[in-house]
Structures are given as C-alpha cells and as structure tokens.
Design a protein around this motif. Structure first.
Motif, short mmCIF file in Angstrom:
data_model
loop_
_atom_site.label_atom_id
_atom_site.label_comp_id
_atom_site.label_asym_id
_atom_site.label_seq_id
_atom_site.Cartn_x
_atom_site.Cartn_y
_atom_site.Cartn_z
N ILE A 63 0.68 -1.02 -0.08
CA ILE A 63 -0.03 -0.08 0.17
C ILE A 63 0.87 1.19 0.07
O ILE A 63 1.96 1.71 0.78
N GLU A 64 0.75 2.27 -0.90
CA GLU A 64 1.25 3.53 -0.64
C GLU A 64 0.70 4.46 0.89
O GLU A 64 -0.12 4.09 0.20
N SER A 65 1.78 4.71 1.34
CA SER A 65 1.22 5.27 2.79
C SER A 65 1.25 6.75 2.93
O SER A 65 1.39 7.42 3.94
N ILE A 121 -0.90 8.66 4.95
CA ILE A 121 -1.28 8.29 6.14
C ILE A 121 0.00 8.83 6.73
O ILE A 121 0.23 9.42 8.22
N PHE A 122 1.92 8.68 6.56
CA PHE A 122 2.67 8.69 6.68
C PHE A 122 3.47 9.95 6.41
O PHE A 122 4.25 10.23 6.76
N GLY A 123 2.87 10.37 5.43
CA GLY A 123 3.74 11.70 4.25
C GLY A 123 4.88 11.12 3.45
O GLY A 123 4.22 9.42 3.32
N PRO A 124 5.09 11.68 2.26
CA PRO A 124 5.37 11.56 0.73
C PRO A 124 6.46 10.21 1.57
O PRO A 124 7.36 10.19 2.49
N ASP A 125 6.32 9.70 0.08
CA ASP A 125 7.85 8.83 -0.31
C ASP A 125 7.56 7.40 1.08
O ASP A 125 8.73 7.42 1.84
N THR A 126 6.73 7.11 1.88
CA THR A 126 6.46 6.23 2.41
C THR A 126 5.55 4.88 2.17
O THR A 126 4.22 4.86 1.18
N ARG A 127 5.91 3.66 2.19
CA ARG A 127 5.22 2.52 1.37
C ARG A 127 4.67 1.89 2.78
O ARG A 127 5.42 1.53 3.48
N LEU A 128 3.64 0.70 2.57
CA LEU A 128 3.12 0.08 3.74
C LEU A 128 2.90 -1.78 3.56
O LEU A 128 2.36 -1.81 2.04
N VAL A 129 3.87 -2.67 4.50
CA VAL A 129 3.72 -3.59 3.33
C VAL A 129 3.03 -4.95 4.77
O VAL A 129 3.01 -4.29 6.24
N TYR A 130 2.35 -5.67 4.34
CA TYR A 130 1.10 -6.76 5.86
C TYR A 130 1.06 -7.78 5.18
O TYR A 130 1.03 -8.10 3.87
N LYS A 131 1.12 -9.07 6.16
CA LYS A 131 0.30 -10.44 6.11
C LYS A 131 -0.35 -10.11 7.11
O LYS A 131 -0.46 -9.62 8.64
N HIS A 132 -1.14 -10.83 6.75
CA HIS A 132 -2.73 -10.69 7.63
C HIS A 132 -2.59 -13.06 8.08
O HIS A 132 -2.52 -13.27 7.27
N TYR A 133 -2.35 -12.77 8.96
CA TYR A 133 -2.13 -14.61 9.78
C TYR A 133 -3.13 -14.52 10.95
O TYR A 133 -3.54 -14.30 11.67
N ALA A 134 -4.00 -15.77 10.27
CA ALA A 134 -4.91 -16.27 11.59
C ALA A 134 -5.85 -14.47 12.05
O ALA A 134 -6.82 -13.99 11.28
N THR A 135 -5.57 -14.43 13.42
CA THR A 135 -5.80 -13.11 13.81
C THR A 135 -5.25 -11.92 14.13
O THR A 135 -5.60 -10.81 14.94
N LEU A 136 -3.87 -11.85 13.62
CA LEU A 136 -3.32 -10.89 13.32
C LEU A 136 -2.88 -10.20 12.29
O LEU A 136 -2.79 -10.66 11.33
N TYR A 137 -2.73 -8.73 11.95
CA TYR A 137 -2.12 -7.85 10.70
C TYR A 137 -0.65 -7.70 11.40
O TYR A 137 -0.20 -7.22 12.64
N PHE A 138 0.35 -8.11 10.32
CA PHE A 138 2.16 -8.11 10.85
C PHE A 138 2.17 -6.85 9.36
O PHE A 138 2.39 -6.53 8.61
N PHE A 182 7.89 1.48 5.65
CA PHE A 182 9.34 1.84 5.39
C PHE A 182 9.05 2.77 4.34
O PHE A 182 8.02 2.74 3.54
N ASP A 183 10.32 3.65 3.54
CA ASP A 183 10.65 4.57 2.30
C ASP A 183 11.44 3.69 1.56
O ASP A 183 11.45 2.70 1.62
N SER A 184 11.16 4.80 0.82
CA SER A 184 11.69 4.21 -1.01
C SER A 184 12.93 3.25 -1.02
O SER A 184 13.35 2.63 -1.81
N SER A 185 14.16 3.93 0.16
CA SER A 185 15.32 2.82 0.45
C SER A 185 14.78 1.35 0.60
O SER A 185 16.24 0.72 0.61
#
Length: 166
Positions: free
Chosen positions: A50-52, A55-72, A76-79
């Motif tokens: 997800i481009e975030s 939420i977090f300001g320019p140049d931030t991305r978000l990656v997540y994984k959904h396992y059972a009842t939890l989101y991890f 992070f930034d573009s580096s």
C-alpha cells in the motif's frame, strides 16, 4: 529505512507498535487507527503493498501480512525493497512460531518483552540487522540466558530461614 513495525489484531488493537522515528503517543495511536482502517477495508485477494503517503507522509510504503487474527505491518521509505519487507515479515513470523510453537495473539500479549527482543534482533534503529530466523533465535536464547544469570546474581544464593544452627 523502516519507519514502523506493528502487529495488530482484527479488532484494531495494537499488540506491538514500534516506531523508529519519533512520534508522540497520540500521533502513534492515530496512525495505528488509520492503518487499521485501510487494512480492514481491503479484500483478501488484493496486493499486500500500500502507498501510505496519506498516512505517513511522502515517500512511504506499507506492506502487511494477515495471519489468523493478526496483521503484521511494516512501514518503510523508498530506500527499502517491498518484496524484501514482505520477506522480513515472514522471517519475523517464522521466528515467533519457532519461539512460541505456533504463535498466537496470547503469546504476544503475555510475552511482550520477548517479542520486542526478537524484533530488535531483526530490525535495529530502523535498519535490517538479521534475516536468519535461526540466528535470531540463538541471539534471543543468549539474551534470556544472560538475564537469568544476572537475576540469580542479583538475588543472591537462596538461604533458609536466615537462622544458622541453634
């Protein structure tokens, strides 16, 4: 640079939130709520990236994984590489599974310190420091062993009632 790591349940309650750039507590809670709002509204069959910027300001991305009842969630930034961050989530979850024998939400709640120690071995100061689950477990085991020996030295030897022979 990794800006934040979060683990939250499917009700939006943060079980772990670690920010690597300073955010006041109120702002952290607002960010967690915003991220959860985005995650819970996404269908299961879409990308975990997800481009975030909103939420977090320019140049931030978000990656997540959904396992059972939890989101991890890793923010992070573009580096950083998105696929590498997804793999890092996998390393984190695999390490937790090895430590807790199939990790669940209660393991995280009741072993908060160990969870932070594991995360600190993987990510330190927003930089990836270890990607081997086995190496992380070895380091965590050593830390726990040192803490136990430190505690036993602090407490001193066990004595009986304090009275010696009558």
């Amino acid at each position: 640079m990794i800006r934040a790591v979060m683990v939250m349940n499917t009700q939006g309650k943060a079980r772990l939130a670690k920010f690597y750039d300073f955010q006041p507590v109120e702002k952290q809670q607002e960010l967690i709520r915003s991220i959860f709002g985005v995650l819970c509204g996404r269908p299961e069959n879409v990308s975990s990236f997800i481009e975030s910027d909103a939420i977090f300001g320019p140049d931030t991305r978000l990656v997540y994984k959904h396992y059972a009842t939890l989101y991890f969630v890793f923010v992070f930034d573009s580096s950083e590489n998105e696929l590498a961050m997804l793999d890092l989530i996998q390393v984190f979850v695999e390490t937790l599974d090895k430590c807790f024998k199939n990790v669940c939400e209660l393991d995280i709640v009741f072993n908060f310190n160990k969870m932070h120690t594991i995360l600190d071995e993987i990510v330190l100061g927003g930089q990836v420091s270890e990607t081997s689950s086995d190496q992380v477990i070895k380091a965590v085991d050593e830390i726990i062993k040192m803490e136990r020996s430190s505690n036993s030295l602090t407490l001193g030897p066990k004595t009986g009632s304090g009275r010696q022979g009558r």
